[in-house]
Write an enzyme that holds these catalytic residues in place. Structure first.
Site, PDB file in Angstrom:
ATOM      1  N   CYS A 165       0.801  -1.229   0.000  1.00  0.00           N
ATOM      2  CA  CYS A 165       0.000   0.000   0.000  1.00  0.00           C
ATOM      3  C   CYS A 165       0.833   1.279   0.000  1.00  0.00           C
ATOM      4  O   CYS A 165       0.274   2.369  -0.079  1.00  0.00           O
ATOM      5  CB  CYS A 165      -0.945  -0.013   1.190  1.00  0.00           C
ATOM      6  SG  CYS A 165      -1.891  -1.546   1.236  1.00  0.00           S
ATOM      7  N   HIS A 207      -2.629   8.568   5.022  1.00  0.00           N
ATOM      8  CA  HIS A 207      -2.958   7.232   4.517  1.00  0.00           C
ATOM      9  C   HIS A 207      -4.428   6.951   4.857  1.00  0.00           C
ATOM     10  O   HIS A 207      -5.171   6.486   4.023  1.00  0.00           O
ATOM     11  CB  HIS A 207      -2.021   6.203   5.144  1.00  0.00           C
ATOM     12  CG  HIS A 207      -2.076   4.857   4.516  1.00  0.00           C
ATOM     13  ND1 HIS A 207      -2.034   4.671   3.157  1.00  0.00           N
ATOM     14  CD2 HIS A 207      -2.158   3.609   5.061  1.00  0.00           C
ATOM     15  CE1 HIS A 207      -2.098   3.365   2.890  1.00  0.00           C
ATOM     16  NE2 HIS A 207      -2.186   2.711   4.018  1.00  0.00           N
ATOM     17  N   GLU A 210      -1.392   7.073  12.891  1.00  0.00           N
ATOM     18  CA  GLU A 210      -1.127   8.294  12.114  1.00  0.00           C
ATOM     19  C   GLU A 210      -1.371   9.552  12.942  1.00  0.00           C
ATOM     20  O   GLU A 210      -0.562  10.487  12.905  1.00  0.00           O
ATOM     21  CB  GLU A 210      -2.020   8.326  10.862  1.00  0.00           C
ATOM     22  CG  GLU A 210      -1.359   7.684   9.656  1.00  0.00           C
ATOM     23  CD  GLU A 210      -2.108   7.978   8.367  1.00  0.00           C
ATOM     24  OE1 GLU A 210      -3.288   7.599   8.279  1.00  0.00           O
ATOM     25  OE2 GLU A 210      -1.515   8.579   7.457  1.00  0.00           O
ATOM     26  N   LYS A 263      -9.553   8.407   0.992  1.00  0.00           N
ATOM     27  CA  LYS A 263      -9.957   7.023   0.681  1.00  0.00           C
ATOM     28  C   LYS A 263     -11.462   6.828   0.761  1.00  0.00           C
ATOM     29  O   LYS A 263     -11.988   5.853   0.229  1.00  0.00           O
ATOM     30  CB  LYS A 263      -9.219   6.044   1.599  1.00  0.00           C
ATOM     31  CG  LYS A 263      -7.744   5.921   1.220  1.00  0.00           C
ATOM     32  CD  LYS A 263      -7.073   4.773   1.918  1.00  0.00           C
ATOM     33  CE  LYS A 263      -5.670   4.543   1.386  1.00  0.00           C
ATOM     34  NZ  LYS A 263      -4.714   5.614   1.685  1.00  0.00           N
ATOM     35  N   HIS A 311      -9.645   2.079  -0.762  1.00  0.00           N
ATOM     36  CA  HIS A 311      -8.217   1.857  -0.594  1.00  0.00           C
ATOM     37  C   HIS A 311      -7.705   1.136  -1.841  1.00  0.00           C
ATOM     38  O   HIS A 311      -7.982  -0.045  -2.039  1.00  0.00           O
ATOM     39  CB  HIS A 311      -7.947   1.044   0.673  1.00  0.00           C
ATOM     40  CG  HIS A 311      -6.494   0.957   1.015  1.00  0.00           C
ATOM     41  ND1 HIS A 311      -5.500   1.393   0.164  1.00  0.00           N
ATOM     42  CD2 HIS A 311      -5.863   0.497   2.125  1.00  0.00           C
ATOM     43  CE1 HIS A 311      -4.320   1.199   0.722  1.00  0.00           C
ATOM     44  NE2 HIS A 311      -4.515   0.652   1.920  1.00  0.00           N
ATOM     45  N   PHE A 357       1.656  -3.117   4.575  1.00  0.00           N
ATOM     46  CA  PHE A 357       2.032  -4.438   5.085  1.00  0.00           C
ATOM     47  C   PHE A 357       3.556  -4.537   4.978  1.00  0.00           C
ATOM     48  O   PHE A 357       4.167  -3.936   4.081  1.00  0.00           O
ATOM     49  CB  PHE A 357       1.457  -5.543   4.186  1.00  0.00           C
ATOM     50  CG  PHE A 357       0.046  -5.949   4.522  1.00  0.00           C
ATOM     51  CD1 PHE A 357      -0.754  -5.206   5.369  1.00  0.00           C
ATOM     52  CD2 PHE A 357      -0.492  -7.111   3.965  1.00  0.00           C
ATOM     53  CE1 PHE A 357      -2.063  -5.610   5.659  1.00  0.00           C
ATOM     54  CE2 PHE A 357      -1.792  -7.520   4.247  1.00  0.00           C
ATOM     55  CZ  PHE A 357      -2.579  -6.759   5.096  1.00  0.00           C
TER      56      PHE A 357
END
Lengths: 81, 800
Positions: free
Chosen positions: B155, B287, B298, B319, B324, B389
């Protein structure tokens, strides 16, 4: 199902699906301790396995029930339909 | 101010996502707070607790050359790239070597994997599967003839691609880079996130309900150009791209660190490398996935980083509009960030009720979380960050001012090779490889693979609680990486964990694991995915595991271009060190040979029926695998800690001549260019090279390219110059073999490998082989290739 058989099934699952070495995994070995080191991702797998194999939902169940193969088997035993 | 030759500007934008099929539509939707999240129409949702997705609706994706040869992910990417190129006033580049393509992706051609598995195992699907096909097919479409690579950091891949693009330009390796990311919505990621209980059944609500994500799909492309090149052609420019920061959590394979410290470090690096103040940032495109773990980490990172200096910086997640989009997320968000910057607009997250707004205020304090409606705000710089990830964090700054970008600040530093970790079908240590060479071992069959044993973990002190989680690729990478650290006697401590980074190069990465996951859900349905197995489908899981095992917290990138990725990891690592970003880098090449990988090679007609040697003029090769990790360090840093030095990394070069992905024929002369580039980078000529570690594997089509290029570059010298071919022992191990060839060169130069079998090519093209001594070898060239027509070369030397 006999309790022993259920525990052996759980043990096989931990070995084949969660990569745990069989020789260190006894029925009372702490699953979330330092040696085996299960985490939240693994508990999702346990819940899914128990549900599909024994028809018992462990979603949202208190953490102490996941402590060892013994405690998981006891939970399944007491919640079987 | 950043000197003109280090300035990177954005000259074109392209996007496709659930709220628009181009920049204009998408931006209009963003200003009107439109969400693209709807009930999915493309996947089976039986027994699944969440059925929402943000899907692209576009019926012109097939209006490209040879759509049947491309996965949906490449089609999305090409559509966005074409828009961006037109926007930049650029068209076909005719194989211009100064034009590069860097594309990020998480799941790549996963729909083609599904198609292959469920519809007749058609060989035509195979070349569409790997992430590596995306950048190659974009390059082929527009004739980009420079460095063509893919970033596979899940991501965060989209953001890292733009960062890598700027690094290439600032290193003088490219003038124009088509950078961005692409991913398509598919069963594998849908089922995987379901199994992790990470999908929000009501649609994602970042920084608000935080119950999970909603998957999207799409592509974002940013044309990054050197300021001077853009000036020369009087191009319209949107903004500058300043510094970036990439770090690793070294914590968990799927979850971000709760304290957000490594994310904060990535943001800190981005701002520091930009030469701006924290207070120059007016808007952060977060994000903001919508999971509690991500959003809270975050918020913590933003609060701690901006502190009192910029307490009310505007923040939002877009998003909720696009879903996403995984590897495309950072690229689409870059387009949003650039549009926001250039129109002085901050974008919202929505919907928030008054109560929810009050609760958010409680959580975020003075930070200005933009809610419900876009609004005007004068902006100087915008920050975009992503988390992935594998524990990857990435941040990048877009700006109206040139800043004071730090790049190539350590260009004069010599780079020493200080450690090797070798995992191959011959064994899992350098000693095992050296023994196998001495014994003249050859592959035992036409398909060989590496096997990690419990003893390897024991020797390295890796506990069962850790190694039980590893898939095969992660096992190979972790063991080779830990062996390299051990070989270089590098102790990772709290003090130096951020001084060292990792670049993993891989040809197929998690393709095998993705196939396994597809097999699982084809049987069990999308509700039957495995939370344990899903993380292994991302290509950067192997590098993530190495970071967790070793504690390495610096730069962490996985690149995937084909076999040459095992050399590109060395070339890019040299650049990271020369940029002054890290003192030490672990460059690796890692690929695995699962049964499905051999099946693919057989279906493609490139697997030999029996053991073949290099230059055997066979139709195929032995399918192999392996992982080789190479420690590179700034010479002073290595010497200060008393490290043993094998040799020095002197130069890196690249060449490309576009041919179809999956093919090589017709691209031969690009290898000459890669070699000459590497020689020039090292300040050497062909006469200075004493030996070559090549890529020949027994397949005539591949070996002839090597023979031809070496003949053209080295002439008659080739008849007496030893050519070492590691694939005679380990088979075609793609990136693993490319890195092994580099390791072989290092061991020949320091004398650990006193001699090895070598090939000699006579003037008439005939090949002989005999043992060749390492004594007297001072400079060795290492080469590799990738389908689609890319070649890389590295030069190692005994002395700096």
């Amino acid at each position: 199902m006999a309790n022993e058989e259920m525990k052996n099934k759980l043990k096989s699952f931990f070995m084949s699906d969660l990569g745990v070495d069989g020789d260190v995994l006894q029925f009372d070995t702490p699953l979330f301790g330092e040696e085996i080191g299960l985490d939240s991702v693994d508990s999702l797998e346990i819940i899914s396995f128990v549900d599909s194999t024994f028809g018992v939902s462990m979603t949202g169940v208190a953490k102490e029930n996941f402590q060892s193969i013994d405690t998981i088997a006891a939970y399944i035993e007491s919640h079987k339909a | 101010m950043t000197p003109d030759e280090r300035r990177c500007v954005v000259t074109g934008l392209g996007v496709i996502c659930a709220v628009g099929n181009n920049v204009e539509e998408t931006w209009k939707s963003a200003l009107e707070s439109v969400s693209g999240i709807h009930k999915t129409t493309s996947l089976d949702t039986k027994n699944c607790y969440a059925d929402l997705a943000a899907e692209v609706k576009c019926d012109t994706l097939d209006q490209i050359d040879a759509p049947e040869e491309k996965d949906r992910v490449s089609k999305l990417c090409i559509k966005a790239a074409n828009e961006a190129l037109a926007d930049a006033g650029l068209s076909n580049f005719g194989d211009d070597q100064r034009v590069s393509v860097v594309i990020g992706s998480c799941v790549g051609g996963v729909l083609s994997i599904e198609q292959y598995h469920q519809h007749g195992r058609d060989a035509a699907e195979i070349a569409k599967m790997p992430i590596a096909s995306i950048a190659s097919q974009v390059a082929e479409t527009c004739g980009a003839g420079g460095i063509v690579t893919n970033v596979a950091n899940a991501c965060a891949a989209g953001t890292i691609s733009i960062a890598v693009a700027c690094d290439l330009i600032r290193a003088g390796k490219a003038d124009v880079v088509i950078a961005g990311g692409a991913d398509s919505f598919a069963s594998v990621p849908y089922s995987g996130f379901l199994s992790l209980h990470a999908l929000d059944e009501n649609g994602c609500s970042p920084f608000n309900r935080c119950n999970g994500i909603t998957l999207g799909e799409g592509a974002g492309i940013v044309i990054v150009e050197s300021y001077e090149h853009a000036q020369k052609r009087s191009a319209k420019t949107y903004c500058e791209v300043l510094g970036s920061g990439v770090t690793s959590d070294a914590n968990h394979i799927t979850a971000p660190r709760e304290d957000g410290v490594c994310l904060m470090e990535a943001i800190n690096r981005a701002v520091k490398n930009s030469g701006i103040d924290k207070s120059d940032i007016g808007y952060v495109n977060a994000h903001g996935t919508g999971t509690g773990k991500n959003d809270n980490a975050e918020i913590t990172a933003f609060k701690n980083f901006f502190g009192e200096d910029n307490a009310n910086v505007s923040v939002s997640s877009t998003k909720v509009m696009t879903g996403h989009c995984l590897g495309a997320a950072g690229a689409i968000e870059a387009v949003f960030s650039i549009k926001a910057l250039t129109t002085d607009t901050v974008l919202p997250t929505f919907p928030y009720t008054e109560e929810q707004s009050a609760a958010l205020k409680e959580k975020v304090g003075a930070l200005d979380f933009v809610q419900n409606k876009a609004r005007h705000k004068e902006l100087k710089c915008v920050l975009s960050n992503n988390v992935a990830f594998g524990g990857t964090n990435a941040a990048i700054v877009f700006s109206k001012v040139p800043g004071e970008v730090s790049a190539q600040s350590a260009k004069a530093k010599k780079i020493a090779v200080t450690g090797l970790g070798i995992v191959s079908p011959l064994g899992n240590s350098k000693a095992a490889y050296l023994d196998a060479v001495k014994a003249g071992k050859k592959p035992e069959s036409a398909s060989v693979h590496s096997t990690i044993a419990l003893e390897d973990y024991k020797e390295l002190g890796i506990k069962m609680a850790f190694y039980r989680k590893l898939d095969n690729l992660g096992q190979l990478q972790t063991v080779s990486g830990m062996r390299a650290l051990q070989d270089s006697a590098f102790q990772v401590t709290d003090d130096n964990a951020k001084d060292i980074g990792i670049i993993v190069g891989t040809s197929e990465g998690g393709l095998g694991a993705t196939y396994d996951f597809e097999e699982l859900i084809a049987e069990a349905g999308n509700a039957g995915g495995s939370a344990f197995k899903f993380p292994h489908t991302v290509y950067n899981a192997a590098g993530g595991y190495l970071s967790i095992c070793s504690g390495i917290k610096g730069y962490g990138v996985t690149i995937t271009t084909g076999p040459l990725s095992g050399l590109d990891s060395i070339g890019y690592s040299m650049n990271v060190i020369h940029d002054g970003q890290e003192k030490a880098m672990m460059a690796t090449g890692t690929d695995e040979n699962l049964p499905i990988i051999t099946e693919f090679a057989q279906k493609l007609g490139v697997a030999a029926g029996d053991v073949v040697a290099p230059f055997a003029e066979n139709e195929g090769f032995v399918v192999g695998d392996g992982s080789v990790s190479i420690m590179l360090e700034e010479e002073d840093y290595a010497k200060a800690r008393g490290a043993k030095v094998y040799c020095y990394a002197l130069g890196f070069g690249h060449g490309r001549k576009n041919v179809k992905f999956g093919k090589l024929a017709g691209s031969d002369e690009a290898l000459d260019k890669a070699i000459n580039d590497a020689l020039a980078d090292a300040g050497l000529s062909a006469a200075d090279i004493d030996a070559v570690c090549g890529f020949a594997n027994g397949c005539k089509r591949i070996d002839d390219i090597e023979k031809g290029a070496l003949k053209r570059v080295f002439g008659d010298k080739l008849a007496t110059m030893p050519l070492f071919e590691v694939k005679e022992r380990v088979g075609e191990g793609r990136a693993g073999s490319a890195a092994l060839a580099a390791a072989e060169a290092a061991m020949l130069l320091n004398g650990e490998l006193a001699s090895d079998n070598a090939y000699f090519i006579a003037g008439d093209g005939s090949v002989t082989s005999k043992a060749a001594d390492a004594a007297g070898l001072k400079k060795i060239l290492i080469i590799s290739f990738a389908a689609g027509g890319s070649y890389s070369a590295v030069v190692f030397g005994k002395n700096p």
